[in-house]
Design a protein around this motif. Sequence first.
Motif, short mmCIF file in Angstrom:
data_model
loop_
_atom_site.label_atom_id
_atom_site.label_comp_id
_atom_site.label_asym_id
_atom_site.label_seq_id
_atom_site.Cartn_x
_atom_site.Cartn_y
_atom_site.Cartn_z
N ASP B 191 -31.95 -63.14 -62.11
CA ASP B 191 -31.66 -64.51 -62.24
C ASP B 191 -30.20 -64.40 -63.26
OD1 ASP B 191 -32.00 -67.13 -62.55
OD2 ASP B 191 -34.17 -66.92 -63.42
N TYR B 192 -29.99 -65.76 -63.61
CA TYR B 192 -29.04 -65.81 -64.54
C TYR B 192 -29.16 -66.39 -65.98
CZ TYR B 192 -28.47 -70.47 -62.44
OH TYR B 192 -28.67 -71.82 -62.03
N THR B 193 -28.74 -66.45 -67.12
CA THR B 193 -29.20 -66.95 -68.22
C THR B 193 -28.06 -68.26 -68.57
OG1 THR B 193 -27.30 -65.49 -69.36
CG2 THR B 193 -29.60 -64.60 -69.19
N ALA B 194 -28.59 -68.75 -69.61
CA ALA B 194 -27.64 -70.02 -69.90
C ALA B 194 -26.43 -69.57 -70.29
CB ALA B 194 -28.53 -70.67 -71.24
N SER B 195 -26.08 -68.47 -71.24
CA SER B 195 -24.92 -67.94 -71.14
C SER B 195 -24.03 -67.56 -70.31
CB SER B 195 -25.01 -66.70 -72.10
OG SER B 195 -25.43 -66.82 -73.60
N GLN B 196 -24.55 -66.93 -69.23
CA GLN B 196 -23.88 -66.76 -67.93
C GLN B 196 -23.45 -68.00 -67.60
OE1 GLN B 196 -26.75 -63.99 -66.24
NE2 GLN B 196 -24.85 -62.84 -65.69
N PHE B 197 -24.28 -68.91 -67.26
CA PHE B 197 -23.97 -70.09 -66.56
C PHE B 197 -23.12 -70.77 -67.21
CE2 PHE B 197 -24.58 -74.93 -66.02
CZ PHE B 197 -24.65 -75.02 -64.75
N SER B 201 -19.02 -71.94 -66.23
CA SER B 201 -18.64 -73.49 -66.06
C SER B 201 -17.65 -73.70 -67.16
CB SER B 201 -19.71 -74.22 -66.19
OG SER B 201 -20.06 -74.46 -67.57
N MET B 202 -17.83 -72.94 -68.34
CA MET B 202 -16.64 -73.51 -69.39
C MET B 202 -15.51 -72.69 -68.96
SD MET B 202 -17.62 -75.54 -71.70
CE MET B 202 -18.69 -76.21 -70.54
N LEU B 203 -15.30 -71.35 -68.50
CA LEU B 203 -14.28 -70.89 -67.94
C LEU B 203 -13.46 -71.64 -66.99
CD1 LEU B 203 -12.46 -68.30 -67.50
CD2 LEU B 203 -13.90 -67.53 -65.81
N LEU B 204 -14.27 -72.18 -66.02
CA LEU B 204 -13.72 -72.89 -64.99
C LEU B 204 -12.99 -74.47 -65.79
CD1 LEU B 204 -16.41 -72.84 -62.16
CD2 LEU B 204 -13.97 -71.45 -62.28
N MET B 205 -13.81 -74.93 -66.61
CA MET B 205 -13.34 -76.14 -67.07
C MET B 205 -11.97 -75.70 -67.99
SD MET B 205 -15.16 -78.81 -69.73
CE MET B 205 -14.66 -78.04 -71.14
N PHE B 206 -12.09 -74.69 -68.69
CA PHE B 206 -10.76 -74.47 -69.33
C PHE B 206 -9.75 -74.03 -68.52
CE2 PHE B 206 -13.55 -75.10 -72.86
CZ PHE B 206 -12.76 -75.50 -73.92
N LEU B 207 -9.97 -73.46 -67.48
CA LEU B 207 -9.04 -73.19 -66.44
C LEU B 207 -8.12 -74.50 -65.88
CD1 LEU B 207 -9.97 -69.97 -64.32
CD2 LEU B 207 -8.41 -70.14 -66.19
N LEU B 208 -9.06 -75.45 -65.74
CA LEU B 208 -8.63 -76.98 -65.19
C LEU B 208 -7.76 -77.34 -66.49
CD1 LEU B 208 -11.34 -78.83 -63.43
CD2 LEU B 208 -9.11 -77.98 -62.54
N PHE B 261 -13.34 -61.18 -71.01
CA PHE B 261 -13.75 -60.07 -71.95
C PHE B 261 -14.68 -60.18 -72.90
CE2 PHE B 261 -12.28 -57.35 -75.43
CZ PHE B 261 -12.49 -56.08 -74.96
N PHE B 262 -14.22 -61.24 -74.11
CA PHE B 262 -14.64 -61.57 -75.23
C PHE B 262 -16.33 -62.18 -75.00
CE2 PHE B 262 -10.42 -62.03 -76.95
CZ PHE B 262 -10.61 -61.28 -77.97
N THR B 263 -16.50 -62.90 -73.88
CA THR B 263 -17.87 -63.29 -73.76
C THR B 263 -18.79 -61.96 -73.39
OG1 THR B 263 -17.21 -63.72 -71.35
CG2 THR B 263 -17.48 -65.78 -72.87
N GLY B 268 -22.50 -60.43 -74.35
CA GLY B 268 -23.14 -59.89 -73.19
C GLY B 268 -23.17 -60.41 -71.94
N VAL B 269 -22.43 -61.43 -71.75
CA VAL B 269 -22.48 -61.98 -70.61
C VAL B 269 -22.07 -61.26 -69.33
CG1 VAL B 269 -21.29 -63.92 -69.22
CG2 VAL B 269 -21.97 -64.37 -71.44
#
Lengths: 311, 388
Positions: B191-197, B201-208, B261-263, B268-269
């Motif tokens: 399963d994935y955690t909130a941090s992973q999710f 999603s934030m990585l994708l948003m900031f890439l946009l 890297f930092f996450t 621990g993502v």
Amino acid sequence: MALAVLRDVVKRYDQKLTVDHVNVKIEEGEIFGLLGPNGAGKSTAISMICGLLKYDSGEIVIDGLSVKEHSLEVKKRIGLVPQDLALYGNLTAAENVRFFGKLYGLRGNLLKERTEEALAFTGLSDRSKEKPATFSGGMKRRLNIACAIMHRPKLIIMDEPTVGIDPQSRNHILESVKALNKLGSTIIYTSHYMEEVAAICDRVAIMDKGHIIACGTEKELRDRVAHEEKIVIRAANITPGLLSELGRHPRINRVETVQDAVELYLPSSQSELQDILFIFAKHEGVIVSLHIDEPDLETLFLSLTGRTLRD
Amino acid sequence: MNIWTIMTGELRRLLRSRTWMLNMILLPIVLIFLLGASLSGVVGGGSPETVNPVKVAIVNTAGQAQVQSAMLDAFLKSDEVQRFIIPVEVQNRGEAESGLRTGKYGYAVIVPQEFDRDIQSGVHAELEFILGKNHSDNTAAGAVFDNFLSEINYKQAAALTLGPEALAAVQPVLTEQPAVQLGNLNNGGKDYTASQFYAASMLLMFLLYSGLTVTGSLFSERENHTLFRINSMPVKGSQLFIGKMLGVGLLTGVQCAAIIFFTDVLFGVYWGNRPWLLMVFCLLMIIASMMLSILACMLCQTSEQATSAVNFLTVAMTFMSGGMLPLPDSWVNSVGAFTVNHWELQAMIKMMLHSGFEQLLPNLLVMSAICLVLISGVVFTYRKVGYQ
């Protein structure tokens, strides 16, 4: 030998003729002035010479190469000093010069030498590690020039390089133009400051509404209007009667009033001066000062267009 | 060579911008931390669940004198069942029901009279279950007794078909397998955690959002009048354009690597078991983001218009794809399939859950197709409009 030739060049914007069948030859080694009011078509002509704008018809040849067919080769031979400052604010002065130098193909030690040379030439060596944001308007203008000359171009085009700067920086730039010319560069210098063009240019073309209305040395151009002199009389009690009688005088071509002064245009001031003073005395006009203007480029422009250069 | 010069110049200028560093690297990391920490109950499975043994009231309706079902007795004594069930014999249904109400028991089973005999003779027999208050207890105990009934059905079927003596030959099979298994049984038990999710999603948003760097870069060149100067130099328009895009693209790649890297180090993502594929998906997202921004720049007159267009696209696509909060099945969720974020986010989560490559292939193909379409759009528009 002509370094730049414009043959019957035409440029239209939305059917409006901005450059109208211009023909000019600029000889190698000369400083060529392009004088005209704002909107005369000077910047458009320059943009076409630099290959920034395509002309609709005619031909522009630089150093034997057609601008249309050999755009990149022509650009290597030109250094453009744009009217607006074209610098990167977050790079230092030296980095700005170096960046543009690389785009002219300079590399390694040659790039380093030319960067130092351009900064020294414009008097910015001691500020080379500072960013343009800390510079005065005049220093920014000088850096603007340094970025255009570091590749030692055959033809330097300066588009109103002294706009909005202090007299000291203006003098520095004008001296730089002369020095660059002595070093072998041909220079096209545009301005709407008649005095600048008269002071540094070997030949001048006067442009208005897309046309070249006159072209030649300053003397040649002055001779064209030598048949008319201007007397400027500052006086108190300038009445309509006084102006009317001056206007009726058979040898006075034109009478204009500028604030508390009367400007009289006539073929020869010496022979009519006595008559003029008599008319003033008759209408009780109190003369404060009297000055006879030599004809200049401003006078020529006025006589050709009926407007002043700064209109 | 001009492309290289323009690219390095672009990198130098961007790296000197503190605003860029703050907005593009620090801000996403802070956001991922805040969203991951505060919305951990909304997304992902949270901490793994444990099931304590359930006290089950066994009601023997035959009365105290009678022997309880031997089959049930044997089943309840097996080690596997004792991990989840603590059988407590009670006298009658009333006592069981009372115990369930007070919470003394978690579950109750009523064993009818002659249960074993009915089974062996092949007639109808059934156990009665009474559910307690706790859902987990009911699920665990229910699963255990379902298991028992399955075994009984199996034995009875054997007895009916082959005769009662066949029962002895039937091996007990059900206790060999656990009656209750904890954890997520889908996604290969992961399963994935909130941090992973939110990291994805934030990585994708900031890439946009990195598209804003593109708009800033293209328009600043015009506003600084440096574009005018460069156009008067022996530099082709395409060289200038490609150089600038490579510079911005490279820096966006650095931004992407820094966020991952930092996450990973700070929070621990876990980004999954396919780093190369993750890189490919990030690259596709960077390409898509840059192409969208270039189109916005070419079609808008001012930098304000282009910036607004990129901002709107970024927020709208992040929302539609469920990147801000997982959306329920609705038309919004369906529309999300038309956003680049949707395909990227799904792919990243699948990678975090160790999905097979065949499950990631559709996402890869769709993203590649989107990038091809966008690149074609940019080439077509560049030829029409140019960069002037």
